[in-house]
Design a protein around this motif. Structure first.
Motif, PDB file in Angstrom:
ATOM      1  N   GLU A 110       0.758  -1.259   0.000  1.00 15.72           N
ATOM      2  CA  GLU A 110       0.000   0.000   0.000  1.00 15.72           C
ATOM      3  C   GLU A 110       0.793   1.317   0.000  1.00 15.72           C
ATOM      4  O   GLU A 110       0.626   2.145   0.895  1.00 15.72           O
ATOM      5  CB  GLU A 110      -0.932   0.013   1.228  1.00 15.72           C
ATOM      6  N   PRO A 111       1.643   1.600  -0.997  1.00 16.45           N
ATOM      7  CA  PRO A 111       2.422   2.844  -0.965  1.00 16.45           C
ATOM      8  C   PRO A 111       1.578   4.115  -0.979  1.00 16.45           C
ATOM      9  O   PRO A 111       1.901   5.082  -0.278  1.00 16.45           O
ATOM     10  CB  PRO A 111       3.316   2.746  -2.204  1.00 16.45           C
ATOM     11  N   GLU A 112       0.489   4.136  -1.749  1.00 18.48           N
ATOM     12  CA  GLU A 112      -0.320   5.357  -1.826  1.00 18.48           C
ATOM     13  C   GLU A 112      -1.067   5.600  -0.523  1.00 18.48           C
ATOM     14  O   GLU A 112      -1.199   6.750  -0.064  1.00 18.48           O
ATOM     15  CB  GLU A 112      -1.284   5.275  -3.005  1.00 18.48           C
ATOM     16  N   LEU A 113      -1.563   4.549   0.079  1.00 20.19           N
ATOM     17  CA  LEU A 113      -2.240   4.674   1.366  1.00 20.19           C
ATOM     18  C   LEU A 113      -1.275   5.176   2.435  1.00 20.19           C
ATOM     19  O   LEU A 113      -1.620   6.047   3.248  1.00 20.19           O
ATOM     20  CB  LEU A 113      -2.827   3.311   1.761  1.00 20.19           C
ATOM     21  N   ILE A 114      -0.068   4.663   2.427  1.00 20.93           N
ATOM     22  CA  ILE A 114       0.945   5.070   3.407  1.00 20.93           C
ATOM     23  C   ILE A 114       1.340   6.531   3.187  1.00 20.93           C
ATOM     24  O   ILE A 114       1.472   7.309   4.131  1.00 20.93           O
ATOM     25  CB  ILE A 114       2.162   4.135   3.323  1.00 20.93           C
ATOM     26  N   ARG A 115       1.522   6.926   1.929  1.00 22.16           N
ATOM     27  CA  ARG A 115       1.894   8.313   1.645  1.00 22.16           C
ATOM     28  C   ARG A 115       0.786   9.274   2.056  1.00 22.16           C
ATOM     29  O   ARG A 115       1.055  10.363   2.580  1.00 22.16           O
ATOM     30  CB  ARG A 115       2.206   8.490   0.164  1.00 22.16           C
ATOM     31  N   ALA A 116      -0.470   8.867   1.871  1.00 24.38           N
ATOM     32  CA  ALA A 116      -1.591   9.746   2.190  1.00 24.38           C
ATOM     33  C   ALA A 116      -1.795   9.904   3.693  1.00 24.38           C
ATOM     34  O   ALA A 116      -2.242  10.963   4.150  1.00 24.38           O
ATOM     35  CB  ALA A 116      -2.867   9.214   1.544  1.00 24.38           C
ATOM     36  N   ASP A 117      -1.461   8.875   4.473  1.00 27.50           N
ATOM     37  CA  ASP A 117      -1.737   8.925   5.918  1.00 27.50           C
ATOM     38  C   ASP A 117      -0.636   8.198   6.690  1.00 27.50           C
ATOM     39  O   ASP A 117      -0.871   7.154   7.303  1.00 27.50           O
ATOM     40  CB  ASP A 117      -3.096   8.297   6.204  1.00 27.50           C
ATOM     41  N   PRO A 118       0.579   8.748   6.687  1.00 23.91           N
ATOM     42  CA  PRO A 118       1.681   8.049   7.360  1.00 23.91           C
ATOM     43  C   PRO A 118       1.506   7.928   8.871  1.00 23.91           C
ATOM     44  O   PRO A 118       1.996   6.973   9.476  1.00 23.91           O
ATOM     45  CB  PRO A 118       2.909   8.904   7.004  1.00 23.91           C
ATOM     46  N   GLU A 119       0.814   8.859   9.491  1.00 25.67           N
ATOM     47  CA  GLU A 119       0.623   8.763  10.938  1.00 25.67           C
ATOM     48  C   GLU A 119      -0.154   7.508  11.314  1.00 25.67           C
ATOM     49  O   GLU A 119       0.091   6.896  12.353  1.00 25.67           O
ATOM     50  CB  GLU A 119      -0.113  10.007  11.454  1.00 25.67           C
ATOM     51  N   ARG A 120      -1.070   7.113  10.452  1.00 31.11           N
ATOM     52  CA  ARG A 120      -1.871   5.924  10.729  1.00 31.11           C
ATOM     53  C   ARG A 120      -1.207   4.656  10.207  1.00 31.11           C
ATOM     54  O   ARG A 120      -1.223   3.614  10.869  1.00 31.11           O
ATOM     55  CB  ARG A 120      -3.261   6.053  10.095  1.00 31.11           C
ATOM     56  N   CYS A 121      -0.601   4.722   9.011  1.00 31.08           N
ATOM     57  CA  CYS A 121      -0.188   3.505   8.309  1.00 31.08           C
ATOM     58  C   CYS A 121       1.289   3.173   8.471  1.00 31.08           C
ATOM     59  O   CYS A 121       1.679   2.015   8.264  1.00 31.08           O
ATOM     60  CB  CYS A 121      -0.508   3.632   6.825  1.00 31.08           C
ATOM     61  N   ALA A 122       2.122   4.152   8.804  1.00 31.06           N
ATOM     62  CA  ALA A 122       3.529   3.879   9.096  1.00 31.06           C
ATOM     63  C   ALA A 122       3.700   3.783  10.608  1.00 31.06           C
ATOM     64  O   ALA A 122       2.823   4.190  11.377  1.00 31.06           O
ATOM     65  CB  ALA A 122       4.415   4.977   8.514  1.00 31.06           C
ATOM     66  N   VAL A 123       4.822   3.241  11.039  1.00 27.24           N
ATOM     67  CA  VAL A 123       5.118   3.160  12.470  1.00 27.24           C
ATOM     68  C   VAL A 123       6.421   3.890  12.738  1.00 27.24           C
ATOM     69  O   VAL A 123       7.219   4.144  11.839  1.00 27.24           O
ATOM     70  CB  VAL A 123       5.225   1.700  12.953  1.00 27.24           C
ATOM     71  N   ARG A 124       6.618   4.244  13.980  1.00 28.46           N
ATOM     72  CA  ARG A 124       7.879   4.805  14.442  1.00 28.46           C
ATOM     73  C   ARG A 124       8.616   3.749  15.255  1.00 28.46           C
ATOM     74  O   ARG A 124       7.986   2.843  15.811  1.00 28.46           O
ATOM     75  CB  ARG A 124       7.638   6.058  15.284  1.00 28.46           C
ATOM     76  N   PRO A 125       9.948   3.830  15.338  1.00 34.85           N
ATOM     77  CA  PRO A 125      10.683   2.801  16.079  1.00 34.85           C
ATOM     78  C   PRO A 125      10.226   2.633  17.523  1.00 34.85           C
ATOM     79  O   PRO A 125      10.296   1.530  18.065  1.00 34.85           O
ATOM     80  CB  PRO A 125      12.134   3.290  16.001  1.00 34.85           C
ATOM     81  N   ASP A 126       9.750   3.717  18.147  1.00 34.65           N
ATOM     82  CA  ASP A 126       9.272   3.636  19.528  1.00 34.65           C
ATOM     83  C   ASP A 126       7.749   3.577  19.602  1.00 34.65           C
ATOM     84  O   ASP A 126       7.149   3.897  20.635  1.00 34.65           O
ATOM     85  CB  ASP A 126       9.790   4.825  20.335  1.00 34.65           C
ATOM     86  N   ASP A 127       7.113   3.121  18.533  1.00 36.26           N
ATOM     87  CA  ASP A 127       5.655   3.154  18.420  1.00 36.26           C
ATOM     88  C   ASP A 127       5.012   2.238  19.462  1.00 36.26           C
ATOM     89  O   ASP A 127       5.303   1.031  19.507  1.00 36.26           O
ATOM     90  CB  ASP A 127       5.256   2.689  17.012  1.00 36.26           C
ATOM     91  N   PRO A 128       4.130   2.768  20.317  1.00 30.42           N
ATOM     92  CA  PRO A 128       3.509   1.915  21.334  1.00 30.42           C
ATOM     93  C   PRO A 128       2.625   0.822  20.751  1.00 30.42           C
ATOM     94  O   PRO A 128       2.327  -0.166  21.423  1.00 30.42           O
ATOM     95  CB  PRO A 128       2.689   2.902  22.172  1.00 30.42           C
ATOM     96  N   ARG A 129       2.206   0.978  19.493  1.00 35.35           N
ATOM     97  CA  ARG A 129       1.382  -0.057  18.862  1.00 35.35           C
ATOM     98  C   ARG A 129       2.138  -1.368  18.674  1.00 35.35           C
ATOM     99  O   ARG A 129       1.525  -2.419  18.451  1.00 35.35           O
ATOM    100  CB  ARG A 129       0.858   0.439  17.511  1.00 35.35           C
TER     101      ARG A 129
END
Length: 291
Positions: free
Chosen positions: A58-77
C-alpha cells in the motif's frame, strides 16, 4: 580479515505468510503477535514476516496517511509483538513502513522481548517506491545464537552484490521479507533466492505475502534454501502458513568445502570488490542468547 567462522549449533528459523489488512496496523500487529507465539511453539528462535506487513504493501495509502499507516521505532502499537517475543523467546523480523522524522522508509524491524532492537532500511527501492520512500544507507546483520543473519527487503534480493556484502560481513543466512506477485514475481523469486544462496554458500530465507495487497496479486510460496541452493522448506501459494527450517552448521561447512567461491573471492587480490561498496558496511544488530 573477514571471519568466516561457523556457528556451533543449529538455529531453527520460521518464515511466515499471512494476509495483511490494508492500513490497519493494530490488526496486523495482532496477527504478528499470534504468529510469533506459534513460531515459538514450533521451536523457532527467529521468525520473518513479509515486506511492509504491518500496513500491507500500500504505498499510496501510506503516503496519504503516514501517521496511521507507518510506524515509528518507539511506536507503542508494537508492544504486543514485543510481549509475544518475550513470552516465546523469539526474535521477529517484521516488515513495516517506518516514519523517521519527515522521511519514510521501507524497513525490516528487529523486535524481541525488549522491544525494537534496530532496523534495516531497504537500500534498492523499486521504481514506483522512489517517490514515497528514502533508501537505506547501510546493510544490517542480526546476530542470534552465534548465527549472523544478513537482512534484505524484496528488490534488494535481485542484486547479487547485496547478498554478497552480507556474506562478506560473515553472514550465514540472507533473510528477506518481500512482495512477489503471481507470474513473473514468482519466477524471479525462484531464480534469485537459490542463486543468492549458492553464490555465497549461505542459507536464503524468503517471507512473502499472500492474497492481494497494494494492487498486487501475490504468490505466497515463502521458503528457505540451503547453502547449496536447494530448497529446504516451502509454503503453498495462498494459505496462511508458518514454515520451519533448521539451519545447520554442518550444511554450511559442506557447501563451503564443495563451493569455495566466497573464500576465493576474499583471497584473490584481483576480486571485483568495487562492486560491493554501495552495500557496505553492515550495522550489527545483536540478538538474544539462549536462556
Amino acid at each position: 580479515m573477514i571471519d568466516f567462522a561457523l556457528p556451533s549449533r543449529p538455529l531453527r528459523i520460521a518464515t511466515a505468510q499471512a494476509q495483511a489488512v490494508s492500513g490497519e496496523v493494530d490488526v496486523n500487529v495482532q496477527a504478528v503477535a499470534r504468529i510469533v507465539s506459534a513460531a515459538g511453539d514450533g521451536g523457532a528462535r527467529v521468525v520473518v514476516f513479509p515486506e511492509k506487513f504491518l500496513s500491507g504493501y500500500e504505498p499510496e495509502l501510506i503516503r496519504a496517511d503516514p501517521e496511521r499507516c507507518a510506524v515509528r521505532p518507539d511506536d507503542p502499537r508494537l508492544a504486543p509483538i514485543a510481549d509475544a517475543c518475550r513470552a516465546s523467546g523469539v526474535t521477529a523480523v517484521v516488515g513495516a513502513a517506518v516514519q523517521d522524522g519527515a522521511d519514510l522508509y521501507v524497513s525490516a524491524l528487529v523486535i524481541d522481548g525488549t522491544g525494537v532492537r534496530g532496523r534495516y532500511d531497504k537500500q534498492t527501492l523499486f521504481k514506483s517506491e522512489q517517490a514515497v520512500y528514502r533508501p537505506g544507507s547501510a546493510g544490517a546483520t542480526l546476530e542470534v545464537d552465534g548465527w549472523r543473519l544478513g537482512l534484505g527487503v524484496c528488490y534488494d534480493s535481485g542484486f547479487p552484490e547485496h547478498a554478497r556484502a552480507a556474506a562478506l560481513d560473515g553472514c550465514h543466512a540472507y533473510v528477506v521479507g518481500a512482495l512477489f506477485s503471481e507470474g513473473n514475481g514468482y519466477h524471479e523469486s525462484r531464480i534469485w533466492f537459490p542463486a543468492r544462496a549458492f553464490d555465497n554458500t549461505v542459507y536464503a530465507v524468503l517471507a512473502n505475502h499472500i492474497g492481494e495487497t497494494g494492487g498486487w496479486r501475490t504468490c505466497g510460496s515463502s521458503a528457505v534454501w540451503g547453502p547449496d541452493g536447494r530448497i529446504v522448506a516451502e509454503a503453498g501459494f495462498a494459505a496462511e502458513e508458518v514454515v520451519f527450517a533448521d539451519l545447520l552448521p554442518k550444511s554450511l561447512r559442506a557447501a563451503r568445502e564443495a563451493e569455495p567461491m566466497l573464500r576465493d573471492l576474499h583471497d584473490t587480490s584481483s576480486a571485483p570488490r568495487s562492486l560491493l561498496r554501495a552495500f557496505a558496511p553492515h550495522d550489527s544488530l545483536g540478538g538474544p542468547s539462549p536462556s
